[in-house]
Design a protein around this motif. Structure first.
Motif, PDB file in Angstrom:
ATOM      1  N   GLY A  54      -2.185 -10.971   5.101  1.00 16.48           N
ATOM      2  CA  GLY A  54      -2.621 -10.667   6.455  1.00 16.48           C
ATOM      3  C   GLY A  54      -2.751  -9.182   6.702  1.00 16.48           C
ATOM      4  N   TYR A  55      -2.705  -8.389   5.627  1.00 14.76           N
ATOM      5  CA  TYR A  55      -2.897  -6.940   5.741  1.00 14.76           C
ATOM      6  C   TYR A  55      -4.083  -6.540   4.869  1.00 14.76           C
ATOM      7  N   ALA A  56      -4.396  -5.234   4.834  1.00 17.82           N
ATOM      8  CA  ALA A  56      -5.553  -4.746   4.081  1.00 17.82           C
ATOM      9  C   ALA A  56      -5.118  -4.332   2.675  1.00 17.82           C
ATOM     10  N   PRO A  57      -5.368  -5.146   1.668  1.00 18.52           N
ATOM     11  CA  PRO A  57      -4.907  -4.805   0.316  1.00 18.52           C
ATOM     12  C   PRO A  57      -5.605  -3.586  -0.272  1.00 18.52           C
ATOM     13  N   THR A  58      -6.761  -3.200   0.260  1.00 13.55           N
ATOM     14  CA  THR A  58      -7.436  -2.001  -0.256  1.00 13.55           C
ATOM     15  C   THR A  58      -6.605  -0.745   0.000  1.00 13.55           C
ATOM     16  N   PHE A  59      -5.749  -0.780   1.024  1.00 15.03           N
ATOM     17  CA  PHE A  59      -4.848   0.350   1.253  1.00 15.03           C
ATOM     18  C   PHE A  59      -3.961   0.583   0.034  1.00 15.03           C
ATOM     19  N   LEU A  60      -3.473  -0.489  -0.564  1.00 17.57           N
ATOM     20  CA  LEU A  60      -2.597  -0.361  -1.732  1.00 17.57           C
ATOM     21  C   LEU A  60      -3.344   0.245  -2.915  1.00 17.57           C
ATOM     22  N   LYS A  61      -4.632  -0.075  -3.038  1.00 20.95           N
ATOM     23  CA  LYS A  61      -5.423   0.514  -4.119  1.00 20.95           C
ATOM     24  C   LYS A  61      -5.541   2.022  -3.942  1.00 20.95           C
ATOM     25  N   GLN A  62      -5.746   2.457  -2.707  1.00 18.88           N
ATOM     26  CA  GLN A  62      -5.800   3.898  -2.454  1.00 18.88           C
ATOM     27  C   GLN A  62      -4.437   4.534  -2.665  1.00 18.88           C
ATOM     28  N   LEU A  63      -3.397   3.848  -2.191  1.00 21.32           N
ATOM     29  CA  LEU A  63      -2.051   4.406  -2.265  1.00 21.32           C
ATOM     30  C   LEU A  63      -1.617   4.617  -3.712  1.00 21.32           C
ATOM     31  N   GLU A  64      -2.015   3.709  -4.574  1.00 19.12           N
ATOM     32  CA  GLU A  64      -1.625   3.827  -5.976  1.00 19.12           C
ATOM     33  C   GLU A  64      -2.103   5.141  -6.583  1.00 19.12           C
ATOM     34  N   GLN A  65      -3.227   5.648  -6.111  1.00 21.67           N
ATOM     35  CA  GLN A  65      -3.794   6.876  -6.651  1.00 21.67           C
ATOM     36  C   GLN A  65      -3.090   8.140  -6.147  1.00 21.67           C
ATOM     37  N   LEU A  96       4.747  -1.736  -5.142  1.00 17.79           N
ATOM     38  CA  LEU A  96       3.869  -0.797  -5.837  1.00 17.79           C
ATOM     39  C   LEU A  96       4.654   0.431  -6.288  1.00 17.79           C
ATOM     40  N   ALA A  97       5.463   0.970  -5.381  1.00 18.63           N
ATOM     41  CA  ALA A  97       6.232   2.169  -5.711  1.00 18.63           C
ATOM     42  C   ALA A  97       7.186   1.907  -6.879  1.00 18.63           C
ATOM     43  N   ALA A  98       7.837   0.749  -6.877  1.00 14.05           N
ATOM     44  CA  ALA A  98       8.761   0.420  -7.977  1.00 14.05           C
ATOM     45  C   ALA A  98       8.014   0.351  -9.311  1.00 14.05           C
ATOM     46  N   LEU A 100       5.486   2.053 -10.061  1.00 16.05           N
ATOM     47  CA  LEU A 100       5.125   3.423 -10.421  1.00 16.05           C
ATOM     48  C   LEU A 100       6.353   4.290 -10.705  1.00 16.05           C
ATOM     49  N   GLY A 101       7.550   3.716 -10.541  1.00 14.70           N
ATOM     50  CA  GLY A 101       8.768   4.487 -10.751  1.00 14.70           C
ATOM     51  C   GLY A 101       9.070   5.443  -9.614  1.00 14.70           C
ATOM     52  N   LEU A 102       8.652   5.104  -8.394  1.00 12.17           N
ATOM     53  CA  LEU A 102       8.829   5.963  -7.222  1.00 12.17           C
ATOM     54  C   LEU A 102       9.731   5.273  -6.206  1.00 12.17           C
ATOM     55  N   SER A 103      10.342   6.062  -5.330  1.00  9.35           N
ATOM     56  CA  SER A 103      11.269   5.518  -4.334  1.00  9.35           C
ATOM     57  C   SER A 103      10.996   6.103  -2.950  1.00  9.35           C
ATOM     58  N   PRO A 104       9.864   5.798  -2.342  1.00  9.64           N
ATOM     59  CA  PRO A 104       9.586   6.327  -0.998  1.00  9.64           C
ATOM     60  C   PRO A 104      10.369   5.570   0.058  1.00  9.64           C
ATOM     61  N   LYS A 105      10.584   6.239   1.179  1.00  8.04           N
ATOM     62  CA  LYS A 105      11.111   5.566   2.364  1.00  8.04           C
ATOM     63  C   LYS A 105       9.911   5.016   3.139  1.00  8.04           C
ATOM     64  N   VAL A 106       9.905   3.709   3.329  1.00 10.04           N
ATOM     65  CA  VAL A 106       8.746   3.032   3.922  1.00 10.04           C
ATOM     66  C   VAL A 106       9.149   2.407   5.250  1.00 10.04           C
ATOM     67  N   ALA A 107       8.455   2.773   6.297  1.00 10.50           N
ATOM     68  CA  ALA A 107       8.701   2.217   7.632  1.00 10.50           C
ATOM     69  C   ALA A 107       7.548   1.305   8.020  1.00 10.50           C
ATOM     70  N   HIS A 108       7.866   0.327   8.827  1.00  9.10           N
ATOM     71  CA  HIS A 108       6.787  -0.462   9.426  1.00  9.10           C
ATOM     72  C   HIS A 108       7.096  -0.694  10.900  1.00  9.10           C
ATOM     73  N   VAL A 109       6.037  -0.786  11.681  1.00  8.51           N
ATOM     74  CA  VAL A 109       6.118  -0.930  13.135  1.00  8.51           C
ATOM     75  C   VAL A 109       5.633  -2.318  13.511  1.00  8.51           C
ATOM     76  N   THR A 110       6.413  -3.036  14.295  1.00  5.14           N
ATOM     77  CA  THR A 110       6.035  -4.356  14.784  1.00  5.14           C
ATOM     78  C   THR A 110       6.158  -4.374  16.309  1.00  5.14           C
ATOM     79  N   GLY A 111       5.918  -5.533  16.880  1.00  2.00           N
ATOM     80  CA  GLY A 111       5.989  -5.688  18.332  1.00  2.00           C
ATOM     81  C   GLY A 111       4.627  -5.844  18.973  1.00  2.00           C
ATOM     82  N   ASP A 112       3.578  -5.553  18.207  1.00  2.00           N
ATOM     83  CA  ASP A 112       2.232  -5.711  18.762  1.00  2.00           C
ATOM     84  C   ASP A 112       1.782  -7.158  18.774  1.00  2.00           C
TER      85      ASP A 112
END
Length: 558
Positions: A54-65, A96-98, A100-112
Motif C-alpha cells: 500500500g506504499y510506493a515501492p519505487t521509493f525503495l529503489k531510489q533509496l537503495e542508491q 533494505l538498510a539491513a 545494505l549493512g546500514l542502521s538508519p533511524k526511521v520514523a513514520h507518521v500515521t493518523g491521516d
C-alpha cells in the motif's frame, strides 16, 4: 544557516535516478520526494486489494542508491511514499538498510487514515452527501509531525497523506523552530514547497515557453534554499539541464491553486503577496509572503469505487464528418440502448469520436458495449475504423473531498517502530488581511493585431478534484494591465467555447502578473472517473494559448 531542500520526485512514476542526481550533484541538507497525487491513493488502494504494498515501492529503489551516502553526509530524507501504509514502508526501509549493512533511524507518521471512521461525507466542492462506502479516507496532515520526527533523531521520515508542501514546511520547522504564530515564515515555506513539489515543473519541465529551456532532456530537479524568515531561493544543481527563471517559478506557482488564499493545516499562504526576483543564473528568490492562521478544518481525500467504465474510439476522416459522427452513434445505440448505462459521454474532436459508458455492472459496460461498437464496422459511415479493440470494462474510482474539524485528527509519530510523544500545538491567533487589488490602468482603444494569445502569455493548468485550474501570466506590469482587462471569464469562454456550460471563478494575482481561473466541474468526479481525453486538464492552458486574441500591437513580440 540556509536549509537546502532538494526534491527527487513529483509523482509516482517520476525519474528513478533523481535521488542519486540530487545527492551527488552538490551539497543538500534534506532530500524530499512527493509520490501522492490525488489519483495515487486510489492506485495504492487497488494495489493493496491485489495483495501488493500500500506504499510506493519505487521509493525503495531510489533509496537503495543514496541511503549510505545520505547517512554519511547527514542528509535527512523526508517522503510521503508511505501512502496507505507508512508503517509497512518504514519496515521495508529497515529491511533494505539491513541488507545494505546500514542502521538508519526511521520514523513514520500515521493518523491521516480515517477509513472506517464515522465522517460527515459532504463534498466540499458540490455540497452533495456521499452514500457509498469509502474505499480510502485520508486527512491532509501538516509539517509538524515531520518536524517532531526529525527532532527525535530520524534519518528517514516516511508519511502517509500530508500536504505536498509539508515535505518542506516540516524540515523548516525542525531547523528554525517556527511556532504556530510564525505565520509569515510558515507561509513562505509553503510557497517554496509548492514550487518544488512537482519536480522538474519548476525547472523548465512542461513550460509554456519550452524553446527557452536548454537541455530539457536532462532537466535538473529543483532545490529550495530555505531561510529562517521563510524566504527561499529556488535553484538546481550546476551542470544540469533545464531552467530556473521567474517564468518557470511563476508557472509552477499557478499550478493547481484556487483563490489567492492557499489554505493548509499549518498556515494559509497568501499567494497575492509573493515577490519574485532574479538572484542570478538559475536562481529565483521568493520573499514577502504573508501568512494567516490556518482553518479549523482539515481536508480529507475520500475515494470510493464508482462502478465500471469502457471507452471506444472511432476515427472519422474525409467529408461530412459531423454527419458521420451522427450515423456512428445511431448505429451503436441501435445495438445497445444508450439508456442502459448510468452515464454516457460522447466527445467528438475531429478526427476522433470517443464514446465512454459507465455502469455499476461490469458486464453492461464491458463487451456488451464494446462488441456492439465493433459490430457496426460494415454497417456504418464510410472510412470506418477504430483505435480500440473490443474489451472488458475496468473499475473506476471517484475522488470525494470533504472537510472535517481538525481536532478530530490525531497524528502519531513513531521512531524505529516505537511511538514517541507528540501533540499538535495550540493554533495560532487568527489573522486575516484584505486581498491586494491590482491598480491596472485602463487600456482603452489601441492598435491591435490578431495572433495566438500564447505568443504573449504563458499558461499552466491542472486538476483539483472535479475542478480544473488555469493560470495565465505575462512578463511585466504593462502586459498584465492589458491581460487583466481583456481576459474576463466571458472572454475565456469565447476563446474556449467548451467551457461555456461551467461556472468559472477568476482570481487576480498582480504581484505575479497573473490570473487564475477555476473551472468548476470540468473533470466530473475527478481524474479516475473523468471521461475526458485529458482527464487532468493538463492541456487546457495550451488550448487557451493557441486561441486567437486581439493583442495591442506594441506589446507583441517582434
Amino acid at each position: 544557516m540556509t536549509l537546502r531542500i532538494a526534491n527527487c520526485s513529483g509523482f509516482y512514476g517520476d525519474r528513478l535516478s533523481a535521488a542519486r542526481e540530487q545527492v551527488e550533484g552538490g551539497p543538500i541538507d534534506v532530500l524530499t520526494g512527493d509520490w501522492l497525487a490525488e489519483l495515487t491513493m486510489l492506485i495504492l488502494a487497488g494495489n493493496r486489494l491485489k495483495g501488493r504494498p500500500g506504499y510506493a515501492p519505487t521509493f525503495l529503489k531510489q533509496l537503495e542508491q543514496v541511503l549510505g551516502t545520505c547517512l554519511d553526509e547527514g542528509i535527512k530524507i523526508v517522503t510521503n511514499a508511505g501512502g496507505l501504509d507508512p508503517a509497512g514502508c518504514a519496515a521495508a526501509v529497515h529491511e533494505l538498510a539491513a541488507r545494505l549493512g546500514l542502521s538508519p533511524k526511521v520514523a513514520h507518521v500515521t493518523g491521516d487514515d480515517l477509513t472506517g471512521r464515522e465522517l460527515d461525507l459532504v463534498n466540499a466542492d458540490t455540497g452533495e452527501k456521499l452514500a457509498a462506502t469509502p474505499l480510502t479516507a485520508n486527512a491532509y496532515l501538516g509539517g509538524r509531525p515531520i518536524a517532531a520526527a526529525l527532532s527525535a533523531g530520524a534519518d528517514v521520515v516516511v508519511t502517509g497523506r500530508v500536504t505536498d508542501a509539508a515535505l518542506v514546511t516540516g524540515p523548516g520547522i525542525w531547523r528554525y523552530g517556527w511556532r504556530p504564530g510564525d505565520l509569515d515564515a510558515l507561509a513562505g515555506s509553503v510557497v517554496a514547497g509548492h514550487v518544488i513539489e512537482c519536480g522538474c515543473q519548476a525547472t523548465g519541465g512542461n513550460y509554456a515557453f519550452f524553446q527557452e529551456v536548454p537541455d530539457l532532456a536532462h532537466c535538473g530537479f529543483p532545490i529550495a534554499e530555505l531561510e529562517a524568515d521563510g524566504s527561499a531561493v529556488i535553484t538546481k544543481h550546476p551542470g544540469t539541464g533545464g531552467l530556473v527563471s521567474i517564468g518557470t517559478v511563476t508557472a509552477q506557482l499557478l499550478y493547481e491553486i484556487g483563490a489567492p488564499r492557499y489554505p493548509g493545516p499549518d498556515v494559509v499562504a497568501r499567494f497575492d503577496t509573493i515577490t519574485l526576483s532574479d538572484d542570478g543564473p538559475d536562481r529565483v528568490r521568493i520573499s514577502g509572503v504573508r501568512g494567516e492562521a490556518p482553518p479549523d478544518t482539515l481536508k480529507v481525500a475520500v475515494n470510493y469505487l464508482g462502478g465500471y467504465r469502457n471507452t471506444m474510439t472511432l476515427v472519422l476522416t474525409g467529408l461530412d464528418v459531423a454527419d458521420k459522427a451522427r450515423v456512428a452513434e445511431e448505429a451503436i445505440w441501435a445495438r445497445v440502448p444508450r439508456d442502459s448505462f448510468d452515464q454516457v459521454d460522447v466527445s467528438f474532436d475531429p478526427p476522433l469520436l470517443r464514446i465512454t459508458v459507465m455502469s455499476p455492472h461490469q458486464e453492461v459496460a464491458g463487451r456488451r458495449f464494446s462488441s456492439a461498437v465493433v459490430e457496426t464496422g460494415l454497417a456504418s459511415y464510410p472510412g470506418f475504423y477504430g483505435l480500440t479493440p473490443p474489451g472488458n470494462a475496468s473499475p473506476y474510482g471517484v475522488y470525494w473531498p470533504v472537510l472535517i474539524p481538525a481536532v478530530q485528527v490525531n497524528p502519531e509519530v513513531h521512531l524505529d517502530g516505537v511511538r514517541i510523544p507528540y501533540e499538535e500545538p495550540p493554533p495560532a491567533q487568527a489573522r486575516r488581511e484584505e486581498l491586494r487589488r491590482p491598480s491596472a490602468p485602463s487600456y482603452g482603444d489601441r492598435p491591435t493585431i490578431r495572433m495566438p494569445l500564447g505568443r504573449l502569455a504563458g499558461a499552466r493548468s491542472g486538476d483539483k478534484g472535479g475542478n480544473a485550474n488555469l493560470g495565465v501570466w505575462v512578463a511585466g506590469a504593462e502586459p498584465y494591465a492589458w491581460l487583466a482587462g481583456y481576459l474576463t471569464v466571458e472572454r475565456l469562454k469565447e476563446l474556449l467555447p467548451h467551457l461555456a456550460p461551467y461556472a468559472v471563478d477568476r482570481y487576480e494575482l498582480p504581484n505575479l502578473h497573473a490570473l487564475n481561473f477555476v473551472v468548476h466541474g470540468l473533470l466530473g468526479r475527478g481524474v479516475a472517473a473523468s471521461p475526458r481525453l485529458d482527464p487532468q486538464a493538463k492541456a487546457l492552458g495550451e488550448e487557451l494559448r493557441a486561441a486567437t486574441a486581439d493583442i495591442p500591437r506594441h506589446l507583441t513580440p517582434d
